[in-house]
Design an enzyme around this catalytic site. Structure first.
Site, PDB file in Angstrom:
ATOM      1  N   HIS A 147       6.244 -18.609 -35.402  1.00  0.00           N
ATOM      2  CA  HIS A 147       7.314 -17.751 -34.910  1.00  0.00           C
ATOM      3  C   HIS A 147       8.568 -18.627 -34.831  1.00  0.00           C
ATOM      4  O   HIS A 147       9.127 -18.836 -33.754  1.00  0.00           O
ATOM      5  CB  HIS A 147       6.927 -17.127 -33.569  1.00  0.00           C
ATOM      6  CG  HIS A 147       7.697 -15.881 -33.213  1.00  0.00           C
ATOM      7  ND1 HIS A 147       7.098 -14.675 -32.922  1.00  0.00           N
ATOM      8  CD2 HIS A 147       9.028 -15.654 -33.104  1.00  0.00           C
ATOM      9  CE1 HIS A 147       8.029 -13.768 -32.626  1.00  0.00           C
ATOM     10  NE2 HIS A 147       9.214 -14.342 -32.731  1.00  0.00           N
ATOM     11  N   GLU A 188       8.039 -12.285 -39.054  1.00  0.00           N
ATOM     12  CA  GLU A 188       9.352 -11.953 -39.622  1.00  0.00           C
ATOM     13  C   GLU A 188       9.906 -13.035 -40.540  1.00  0.00           C
ATOM     14  O   GLU A 188      10.929 -13.663 -40.219  1.00  0.00           O
ATOM     15  CB  GLU A 188      10.360 -11.672 -38.500  1.00  0.00           C
ATOM     16  CG  GLU A 188       9.961 -10.531 -37.589  1.00  0.00           C
ATOM     17  CD  GLU A 188      11.097 -10.076 -36.663  1.00  0.00           C
ATOM     18  OE1 GLU A 188      12.158 -10.711 -36.648  1.00  0.00           O
ATOM     19  OE2 GLU A 188      10.906  -9.056 -35.975  1.00  0.00           O
TER      20      GLU A 188
HETATM   21  C1  GBH Z   1      12.250  -9.949 -33.171  1.00  0.00           C
HETATM   22  O1  GBH Z   1      13.261  -9.964 -34.136  1.00  0.00           O
HETATM   23  C2  GBH Z   1      11.673 -11.313 -32.958  1.00  0.00           C
HETATM   24  O2  GBH Z   1      10.421 -11.446 -33.570  1.00  0.00           O
HETATM   25  C3  GBH Z   1      11.601 -11.709 -31.513  1.00  0.00           C
HETATM   26  O3  GBH Z   1      11.384 -13.090 -31.432  1.00  0.00           O
HETATM   27  C4  GBH Z   1      12.857 -11.274 -30.800  1.00  0.00           C
HETATM   28  O4  GBH Z   1      12.930 -11.756 -29.494  1.00  0.00           O
HETATM   29  C5  GBH Z   1      12.872  -9.775 -30.790  1.00  0.00           C
HETATM   30  O5  GBH Z   1      12.699  -9.248 -32.053  1.00  0.00           O
HETATM   31  C6  GBH Z   1      14.130  -9.172 -30.178  1.00  0.00           C
HETATM   32  O6  GBH Z   1      15.275  -9.528 -30.885  1.00  0.00           O
HETATM   33  O7  GBH Z   1      21.648 -11.679 -38.404  1.00  0.00           O
HETATM   34  O8  GBH Z   1      22.852  -9.629 -38.669  1.00  0.00           O
HETATM   35  O9  GBH Z   1      21.124 -10.184 -40.238  1.00  0.00           O
HETATM   36  C7  GBH Z   1      14.033  -8.787 -34.146  1.00  0.00           C
HETATM   37  C8  GBH Z   1      14.438  -8.299 -35.471  1.00  0.00           C
HETATM   38  C9  GBH Z   1      15.790  -8.599 -37.359  1.00  0.00           C
HETATM   39  C10 GBH Z   1      16.794  -8.889 -35.238  1.00  0.00           C
HETATM   40  C11 GBH Z   1      16.904  -9.352 -37.996  1.00  0.00           C
HETATM   41  C12 GBH Z   1      17.930  -9.662 -35.848  1.00  0.00           C
HETATM   42  C13 GBH Z   1      19.128 -10.093 -37.868  1.00  0.00           C
HETATM   43  C14 GBH Z   1      20.470  -9.431 -37.841  1.00  0.00           C
HETATM   44  N1  GBH Z   1      15.564  -9.038 -35.998  1.00  0.00           N
HETATM   45  N2  GBH Z   1      18.129  -9.245 -37.227  1.00  0.00           N
HETATM   46  S1  GBH Z   1      21.583 -10.293 -38.865  1.00  0.00           S
END
Ligand code: GBH
Length: 472
Positions: free
Chosen positions: A124, A169
């Protein structure tokens, strides 16, 4: 069925909560742990809000018995946590660290004693910094080191852990880390970012082989999966240009993972998506066979839909373009609630995503929703009670969305609330709270929120309706 009824989920549906090592453990210099890329990133000025770090986090490293007691009281069937590679094999290669393994022994044993299944995520996002110094995920060797770390961990914990998630992810590890630059290591690259995506997939495949070989060598049962943050992407208008923009984004966010994993091929529109950046220089003969070994389950993390429209390149010079620059632009959702992350809440899009996945991939394995939850304002009353009704609505409505997907034929086996605890929310630091248990960061006291009590009641009613003890 109205949204206020309890969701009709199968009798053996698994309820759980999830966390991740760097977000909750703290104790970053204890027990022989060495720095990860997140320790380094947090120490780089301007990267994380208020200069916060995971140094103490929730102190789960020491307080795990209390956290497990909270989960036992809650009644969850499983806890999804991640092992920290920099604890178990601190330099990334070389000898394993017995003290690191011993921490996870204690954690796993305590979970089993509480009747909670431990589900382990091996990665992670906390890559040993020593490996980053040698190229990190940009180089193929890191995938091989990951498979070795997977083998060490499975040989050690596999007598008590049956379900393994290789990666959490990979989109974030590759594109958010190496193209957006909002996660460690925080660079903005083109072709090397695409190489990281490929090497992460390869790492998954090599590790899956090791997990199964370890189980076979010891005569143990094993289930191997991977967790993807799949996006539900919606075009801003019905125009051909906006629909084509969504096709490119589908490849960047979803198909880059699902095509190799589930279809043993690369997305057919890579050139349209990335142009000359996607030169394939990082691929080798045989990689697809390694990556596409059958999965026992697919982990899906879901939080929000994204609306997109067609746009020009942000960077006109192809030589300076990042892998995120695919001629799309995000458009806000109007008329829906947004969480404190600024994320729109549209639960029906989760049903759409799951049903679409099921239609697109006939060989889709059973799905576990490995993360779903929301960061909210969390008003604390004078008596200390945390009335997080927005979070209750969010989780309830998304459980209904899962139930609707199951009704439409998707084989979803469980749901893990992100997160058990308020924790270190990456670049946002500690002021975005996802927990169903509040953490007072001055005292490290745990305070179950209203959502915790609500979730406990939901799990209890589900068990009662289906004649209790169905889990195992
Ligand atoms: C998850 O990611 C994680 O697994 C977890 O660790 C985290 O705490 C939780 O969700 C809450 O955030 O940089 O503009 O491209 C969440 C999904 C997908 C959120 C990608 C951020 C990137 C946005 N993530 N996204 S950008």
């Amino acid at each position: 069925m109205t949204a206020s009824d309890p969701p009709a989920l199968p009798a053996d549906f698994l309820f759980g909560t999830a966390t991740a090592s760097y977000q909750v453990e703290g104790a970053v210099t204890e027990g022989g742990r060495l720095p990860s890329i997140w320790d380094a990133y947090c120490r780089t000025p301007g990267r994380v809000a208020r200069g916060e770090t995971g140094d103490t986090a929730c102190d789960h490293y020491h307080r795990y018995p209390e956290d497990i007691a909270l989960m036992k009281e809650l009644g969850v069937g499983a806890y999804r946590f991640s092992t920290a590679w920099p604890r178990i094999r601190p330099a990334g290669d070389g000898p394993a660290n017995p003290e690191g393994l011993a921490f996870y022994d204690r954690l796993v044993d305590e979970l089993l004693a509480a009747g909670i299944e431990p589900i382990v995520t091996l990665y992670h996002w906390d890559l040993p910094q020593a490996l980053e110094d040698r190229g990190g995920w940009r180089v193929r060797a890191t995938a091989e080191r990951f498979a070795e770390y997977a083998r060490i961990t499975a040989d050690h914990l596999g007598d008590r852990v049956r379900r393994w998630i290789t990666l959490n992810e990979p989109f974030c590890s590759s594109f958010v880390g190496h193209a957006v630059g909002r996660h460690a290591p925080g660079t903005r690259e083109g072709t090397p970012a695409l190489a990281t995506a490929h090497h992460l997939l390869l790492a998954h495949g090599l590790a899956a082989r090791e997990l199964r070989a370890s189980a076979a060598a010891h005569g143990r049962p094993v289930e191997v999966g991977i967790t993807l943050n799949l996006d539900r992407l919606v075009p801003a208008t019905d125009s051909a240009a906006d629909r084509a923009a969504v096709d490119r984004a589908e490849t960047l966010h979803n198909r880059v993972w699902t095509e190799p994993l589930l279809n043993a091929c690369y997305p057919d529109n890579e050139a349209e998506t990335w142009g000359e950046l996607a030169d394939g220089s990082y691929r080798a003969e045989g990689d697809l066979a390694t990556i596409s070994q059958p999965l026992d389950f697919l982990g899906v993390n879901y939080y929000r839909p994204t609306k997109l429209r067609d746009a020009p390149h942000r960077e006109p010079d192809p030589a300076r373009r990042t892998a995120m620059d695919i001629r799309t632009e995000e458009v806000p959702f109007e008329g829906v609630r947004h969480t404190t992350m600024g994320w729109p809440v549209v639960p029906s899009t989760f049903t759409d995503l799951l049903v679409d996945l099921h239609r697109r991939y006939p060989n889709l394995p059973p799905v576990l929703v490995t993360e779903n939850g929301s960061a909210e304002e969390d008003r604390v009353d004078a008596d200390g009670r945390v009335r997080d009704t927005d979070r209750i609505d969010y989780v309830r409505d998304h459980l209904h969305a899962v139930a609707a997907a199951i009704e439409a034929g998707v084989d979803v086996r469980g749901h893990f609330v992100w997160s058990l605890l308020d924790n270190f929310e990456w670049a946002y630091g500690y002021d975005r709270r996802f927990g169903i248990v509040r953490v007072d960061y001055d005292t490290l006291e745990r305070i179950p929120k209203d959502s915790y009590h609500w979730f406990k009641e939901l799990i209890g009613r589900h068990a009662a309706r289906h004649g209790a003890a169905t889990a195992s």
